[in-house]
Scaffold this motif. Structure first.
Motif, PDB file in Angstrom:
ATOM      1  N   UNK A 227       0.828  -1.216   0.000  1.00 34.37           N
ATOM      2  CA  UNK A 227       0.000   0.000   0.000  1.00 34.37           C
ATOM      3  C   UNK A 227       0.855   1.255   0.000  1.00 34.37           C
ATOM      4  N   UNK A 228       1.945   1.246   0.761  1.00 34.08           N
ATOM      5  CA  UNK A 228       2.755   2.461   0.881  1.00 34.08           C
ATOM      6  C   UNK A 228       3.814   2.595  -0.201  1.00 34.08           C
ATOM      7  N   UNK A 229       4.521   1.508  -0.506  1.00 33.20           N
ATOM      8  CA  UNK A 229       5.675   1.594  -1.398  1.00 33.20           C
ATOM      9  C   UNK A 229       5.441   1.043  -2.798  1.00 33.20           C
ATOM     10  N   UNK A 230       4.360   0.288  -2.993  1.00 35.68           N
ATOM     11  CA  UNK A 230       4.042  -0.277  -4.303  1.00 35.68           C
ATOM     12  C   UNK A 230       2.566  -0.028  -4.637  1.00 35.68           C
ATOM     13  N   UNK A 231       2.069   1.197  -4.460  1.00 41.73           N
ATOM     14  CA  UNK A 231       0.623   1.434  -4.623  1.00 41.73           C
ATOM     15  C   UNK A 231       0.112   1.186  -6.040  1.00 41.73           C
ATOM     16  N   UNK A 232       1.001   1.248  -7.035  1.00 45.57           N
ATOM     17  CA  UNK A 232       0.609   1.027  -8.427  1.00 45.57           C
ATOM     18  C   UNK A 232       0.139  -0.406  -8.683  1.00 45.57           C
ATOM     19  N   UNK A 233       0.451  -1.317  -7.757  1.00 49.21           N
ATOM     20  CA  UNK A 233       0.033  -2.713  -7.931  1.00 49.21           C
ATOM     21  C   UNK A 233      -1.430  -2.943  -7.570  1.00 49.21           C
ATOM     22  N   UNK A 234      -2.038  -2.010  -6.857  1.00 49.50           N
ATOM     23  CA  UNK A 234      -3.434  -2.148  -6.469  1.00 49.50           C
ATOM     24  C   UNK A 234      -3.600  -2.649  -5.047  1.00 49.50           C
ATOM     25  N   UNK A 235      -4.854  -2.883  -4.681  1.00 48.28           N
ATOM     26  CA  UNK A 235      -5.167  -3.330  -3.322  1.00 48.28           C
ATOM     27  C   UNK A 235      -4.596  -4.719  -3.072  1.00 48.28           C
ATOM     28  N   UNK A 236      -4.036  -4.963  -1.874  1.00 46.15           N
ATOM     29  CA  UNK A 236      -3.451  -6.273  -1.568  1.00 46.15           C
ATOM     30  C   UNK A 236      -4.438  -7.414  -1.763  1.00 46.15           C
ATOM     31  N   UNK A 237      -3.946  -8.474  -2.381  1.00 44.73           N
ATOM     32  CA  UNK A 237      -4.698  -9.707  -2.620  1.00 44.73           C
ATOM     33  C   UNK A 237      -3.676 -10.766  -3.013  1.00 44.73           C
ATOM     34  N   UNK A 238      -4.024 -12.047  -3.041  1.00 46.95           N
ATOM     35  CA  UNK A 238      -3.047 -13.057  -3.458  1.00 46.95           C
ATOM     36  C   UNK A 238      -2.416 -12.766  -4.818  1.00 46.95           C
ATOM     37  N   UNK A 239      -3.203 -12.281  -5.770  1.00 50.85           N
ATOM     38  CA  UNK A 239      -2.648 -11.950  -7.092  1.00 50.85           C
ATOM     39  C   UNK A 239      -1.669 -10.783  -6.990  1.00 50.85           C
ATOM     40  N   UNK A 240      -2.001  -9.803  -6.171  1.00 55.87           N
ATOM     41  CA  UNK A 240      -1.116  -8.649  -6.003  1.00 55.87           C
ATOM     42  C   UNK A 240       0.133  -9.044  -5.225  1.00 55.87           C
ATOM     43  N   UNK A 241       0.003  -9.980  -4.287  1.00 54.83           N
ATOM     44  CA  UNK A 241       1.183 -10.467  -3.578  1.00 54.83           C
ATOM     45  C   UNK A 241       2.203 -11.031  -4.578  1.00 54.83           C
ATOM     46  N   UNK A 242       1.721 -11.766  -5.563  1.00 57.68           N
ATOM     47  CA  UNK A 242       2.611 -12.331  -6.579  1.00 57.68           C
ATOM     48  C   UNK A 242       3.229 -11.233  -7.436  1.00 57.68           C
TER      49      UNK A 242
END
Length: 433
Positions: A227-242
């Motif tokens: 959320x703070x350092x990689x906000x371009x990836x979107x809201x945290x989720x298993x897909x975003x974790x990857x």
């Protein structure tokens, strides 16, 4: 302390529960951090500042020259609402799990929001003990503090991602150290460096809660960093974790290739010394190679095994990423995409290394991957540079303006060689073939 003001942005301490123990003594800590104040120093004296970093965090020359600046960044005074803290994390050291480590001689002075550079953490290194100091005193000496200040600023200007150094101060106190690890400890001048980064979170920050099966804290940490350092990836989720893990791999890859580009050897690539945002962090027994030697390490502790030698840094980065993958596996529960990311790291590293080598030789690769002849050239060049003691930096500088007349080449390159007697006719044939 009213002359200096910051927009405090205490995201980390607001987000995570603090260590419930207030007293400052070595112990196991189950939370993400502990509140701790810097140790007062006897007679602080400002030695150096980075004017660029001063501007980054929004200070003026007048503020830097004030008594308040010296007191604050030597650990002797706090601004209102500042709540310094030390982070809790673990890590693998020289390939072995070390358990809890943490900020043993680093104290996060404040998290601030800057006008043009976003969130920055101001961290004092050498400002006294924390709950993570174990048997050490949490202090630093002038010689190591100078090295940290100079190297972090040099790396920045060499185009390498790095933590920055704001200031270097003498403390006026003596610190006892065994400089040569030979049993002859003596007192040295103490010092404090203020270093600056968007994040001091490390691979080991995730490893420790994972090792303790504290999945709640692990998830909270990963979500916080995304959320703070990689906000371009979107809201945290298993897909975003990857997606996040893949980007950490990419940033780490680019970082280590840059180390290889300038001949930098970190010296202690433990997982607690690997930045999650892809910066060079923790300048301990680092060095730049003089004569080109893929087997060289600046770390006397690593002199026998050479785990973190110059030529092994890409491999060690992948090993560290594997440990990070193990730590976040409970959030994904699928090994295949994590393994794919690690495999991609190896491919990307080779590709970026090849492009870097081509650029140093003034070449343009014929495709996204070096062809067989180009790759043979790069490997042969390293073999030649290893054959005799050859200064890497001088070699590439001289190569950039190599005369057209081949008969002048040896004389032109002579400054690269430390021992002219090693330049045999056989070596000349291999160098100029």
């Amino acid at each position: 302390m009213s002359d200096i003001t910051f927009t405090l942005d205490n995201q980390f301490t607001r987000t995570f529960a603090a260590d419930e123990v207030v007293s400052n003594y070595p112990r196991q800590v189950q939370s993400a951090y502990s509140f701790v104040e810097p140790k007062n120093t006897k007679n602080p004296q400002l030695v150096a500042i980075s004017k660029h970093v001063v501007k980054q965090i929004g200070l003026t020359e007048q503020q830097v020259n004030s008594a308040e600046f010296l007191q604050l960044f030597s650990g002797n005074g706090l601004l209102p609402d500042m709540k310094p803290f030390a982070m809790c994390y673990g890590g693998h050291q020289f390939g072995h799990w070390a358990g809890q480590l943490g900020d043993g001689r680093a104290i996060n002075l404040a998290e601030v929001m800057t006008e043009n550079y976003g969130h920055k953490t101001l961290q004092l290194k050498g400002a006294g003990p924390t709950p993570y100091s174990r048997t050490a005193d949490g202090l630093a000496v002038l010689r190591s503090s100078i090295r940290e200040f100079l190297c972090s600023e040099a790396m920045y200007h060499l185009g390498v991602e790095t933590t920055r150094a704001l200031s270097l101060s003498l403390t006026g106190d003596s610190v006892v150290r065994d400089m040569f690890y030979d049993g002859h400890a003596k007192a040295e001048p103490g010092a404090v460096v203020c270093r600056v980064s968007s994040s001091f979170i490390r691979f080991g920050s995730f490893q420790l809660p994972a090792s303790r099966q504290n999945i709640s804290l692990l998830t909270q940490l990963v979500d916080y960093v995304i959320t703070r350092d990689f906000p371009h990836l979107g809201a945290p989720s298993p897909a975003v974790y990857l997606a996040w893990f893949n980007e950490v791999c990419d940033r780490t890859c680019s970082l280590v290739v840059d180390w290889m580009r300038v001949g930098f050897v970190h010296g202690v690539m433990n997982t607690d010394n690997m930045s999650i945002i892809g910066e060079t962090i923790d300048y301990g027994p680092y060095g730049w190679i003089d004569n080109f030697d893929l087997n060289w390490t600046p770390n006397t502790t690593d002199a026998q095994g050479k785990r973190y030698r110059f030529g092994a840094q890409g491999e060690m980065a992948q090993w560290n990423l594997f440990q990070l993958a193990n730590a976040i596996f409970p959030l994904i529960n699928d090994a295949e995409p994590l393994q794919k990311a690690l495999n991609n790291f190896a491919k990307n590293y080779q590709q970026q290394w090849q492009f870097m080598m081509a650029a140093k030789l003034g070449l343009e690769l014929s495709s996204e991957q070096a062809n067989e002849d180009e790759l043979k050239l790069f490997i042969a060049l390293e073999d030649v540079l290893m054959a005799v003691e050859t200064d890497m930096t001088i070699f590439y500088r001289r190569l950039a303006d190599l005369p057209n007349d081949r008969s002048l080449w040896l004389n032109h390159l002579s400054a690269c060689f430390y021992n002219q007697d090693e330049i045999s006719s056989a070596y000349q044939a291999s160098l100029f073939r």
